[in-house]
Design an enzyme around this catalytic site. Structure first.
Site, short mmCIF file in Angstrom:
data_model
loop_
_atom_site.label_atom_id
_atom_site.label_comp_id
_atom_site.label_asym_id
_atom_site.label_seq_id
_atom_site.Cartn_x
_atom_site.Cartn_y
_atom_site.Cartn_z
N GLN A 24 0.81 -1.21 0.00
CA GLN A 24 0.00 0.00 0.00
C GLN A 24 0.85 1.27 0.00
O GLN A 24 0.31 2.37 -0.04
CB GLN A 24 -0.92 0.01 1.24
CG GLN A 24 -1.82 -1.21 1.35
CD GLN A 24 -2.71 -1.39 0.14
OE1 GLN A 24 -3.25 -0.41 -0.39
NE2 GLN A 24 -2.86 -2.63 -0.31
N LYS A 57 0.06 -1.53 10.06
CA LYS A 57 1.10 -0.75 10.74
C LYS A 57 1.77 -1.62 11.81
O LYS A 57 1.11 -2.37 12.52
CB LYS A 57 0.47 0.49 11.39
CG LYS A 57 1.48 1.45 12.01
CD LYS A 57 0.78 2.68 12.54
CE LYS A 57 1.75 3.62 13.24
NZ LYS A 57 2.80 4.12 12.34
N ASN A 58 3.08 -1.54 11.88
CA ASN A 58 3.92 -2.28 12.83
C ASN A 58 4.01 -3.77 12.54
O ASN A 58 4.58 -4.52 13.35
CB ASN A 58 3.47 -2.05 14.28
CG ASN A 58 3.89 -0.69 14.80
OD1 ASN A 58 4.99 -0.21 14.50
ND2 ASN A 58 3.02 -0.06 15.56
N SER A 79 9.56 0.09 0.59
CA SER A 79 8.46 0.96 0.98
C SER A 79 9.05 2.34 1.15
O SER A 79 10.08 2.66 0.55
CB SER A 79 7.81 0.47 2.28
OG SER A 79 6.66 1.23 2.58
N ASP A 81 10.28 5.47 4.10
CA ASP A 81 11.18 5.47 5.25
C ASP A 81 10.53 4.90 6.50
O ASP A 81 11.22 4.38 7.37
CB ASP A 81 11.66 6.91 5.52
CG ASP A 81 12.43 7.48 4.34
OD1 ASP A 81 13.35 6.80 3.85
OD2 ASP A 81 12.10 8.60 3.90
N SER A 112 6.07 6.91 -0.45
CA SER A 112 5.99 8.32 -0.85
C SER A 112 7.11 9.14 -0.23
O SER A 112 7.37 10.26 -0.66
CB SER A 112 4.62 8.90 -0.46
OG SER A 112 4.36 8.68 0.92
N ASP A 340 11.31 9.77 11.20
CA ASP A 340 11.45 8.95 9.99
C ASP A 340 10.14 8.92 9.20
O ASP A 340 9.79 7.91 8.59
CB ASP A 340 11.87 7.52 10.35
CG ASP A 340 13.20 7.46 11.07
OD1 ASP A 340 13.95 8.44 11.01
OD2 ASP A 340 13.49 6.42 11.70
#
EC number: 2.7.1.91
Length: 382
Positions: A24, A57-58, A79, A81, A112, A340
């Site tokens: 994603q 996430k994570n 991906s 950062d 991105s 980050d």
């Protein structure tokens, strides 16, 4: 599966790599780009891999916490950062964190925000490029197998959180753009340009106390109460409840447009934020812009930053200092921090850089020279 040895500064041939990919990320095309642009190069270079798609996430953080790292010669992250941030913090949460953090890492830009990949691209001597050109350059670096040590930033917050940064911490304008441009992530890195113009239209001022330890400052004695927790010892830091040591510099101004702590040269693939070059071992860049700068002047800075020319403008509101540690204490909870590219609650935070603490695929085998360059080569597997 038998572990393999890693010669000094080089990945072995053949090579086994665990690839963590966020499908994603960015424009949502990372998987297609991996299959069409990255995979053919890896096969030709005798690099076998296992591909894992992150689901939430994570997820990457959880995966590397539990992974048997001895099966792999390197971990590749495709991906932005933020996923590399997850991986490094996952490695540092492991019981064997001291050896886990030395597992070589590779940044393949697929999000991105691709500042780390852009910095590695710069260190390799490539021209500044974006998108698929940057991805191909970073893939070629993986195929060439050269490793270089990188600094790691250890952070502590007022709420007791300890985390690690591989790239940057920002507060104010840059963090706002990170947050507010998230809705445009499908545009890729152009989201930051869009976010910059929106934020310029309504420029905010942030109040806080900033202090730092400049490079070359010699303390008469080590702080009496240094922070001791799991992980590397932060010898320059005292608890946040205590004043900073007397040999630190306290910035007299308390009104800022932005504060940026940066370990590398790029803030995105199109923002060459630190043209003064790669940080020495144990050093990071501290930038801040004081209140009073006009919207037009700030816009000129960011436009010039695309080519690394912003320092040549001699803007009196922009300050750059090479530092080894810092403390930032916001006067209110307004706004956010971006670490980050990942958002963090706005609260007092401090950090120090640890020299040459992790290994990354890079174009040069030379370690950054300078302060306390202690790290040896990645350990050979028994």
């Amino acid at each position: 599966m038998e572990p393999v040895e890693c010669p000094r500064g080089l990945l072995p041939r053949p090579c086994r790599v665990l690839v963590l990919l966020n499908p994603q990320g960015g424009k949502g095309k990372a998987l297609q780009l991996f299959q069409s642009r990255v995979q053919p190069f890896l096969e030709e270079a005798e690099i076998t891999f296992k591909l894992i798609l992150t689901e939430r996430k994570n997820h990457a953080r959880e995966l590397v916490c539990a992974e048997e790292l001895g099966h792999w010669d390197a971990l590749a992250v495709m991906s932005g950062d933020g996923l590399m941030h997850e991986v490094v913090n996952g490695l540092m949460e492991r019981p064997d964190w001291e050896t886990a953090i030395q597992k070589p890492l590779c940044s393949l830009p697929g999000g991105s925000g691709n500042a780390l990949a852009a910095s590695v691209n710069h260190y390799a001597g490539y021209e500044q490029v974006t998108n698929e050109d940057l991805l191909i350059n970073c893939t070629l670096l993986l195929c060439r197998r050269r490793l270089s040590p990188m600094n790691l930033l250890s952070l502590h917050t007022a709420s007791g959180l300890r985390l690690y940064s591989v790239l940057s911490l920002s507060w104010g304008f840059v963090a706002d753009v990170d947050l507010e441009s998230e809705k445009y992530r499908r545009l890729g890195e152009i989201r930051f340009t869009v976010g910059t113009f929106f934020r310029l239209a309504s420029l905010r001022i942030y109040q806080g106390q900033l202090a730092y330890l400049p490079v070359g400052t010699v303390a008469s004695k080590r702080p009496a109460s240094t922070l001791v927790q799991k992980g590397p010892v932060d010898t320059h830091l005292v608890p946040l409840e205590e004043p900073v040591p007397s040999h630190w510099t306290v910035v007299p101004e308390q009104d800022f447009v932005l504060v940026l702590v940066l370990l590398h040269t790029h803030l995105s693939s199109e923002l060459f934020a630190a043209p003064m070059g790669r940080c020495e071992a144990g050093v990071m860049h501290l930038f801040y812009v004081r209140a009073g700068v006009s919207r037009a002047a700030l816009l000129r800075l960011f436009l010039a930053m695309q080519k690394g020319k912003h320092m040549e403008l001699d803007c009196p509101y922009l300050v750059h200092v090479p530092v080894v540690a810092f403390r930032l204490e916001p006067r209110s909870q307004r706004g956010v921090f971006s670490v980050d590219g990942e958002l963090m609650v706005c609260e007092a935070v401090q950090g120090q850089v640890h020299p040459n603490y992790l290994w990354m695929v890079c174009g040069s085998r030379d370690a950054p020279s300078g302060r306390d360059s202690r790290r040896g080569p990645p350990p050979e597997e028994p």
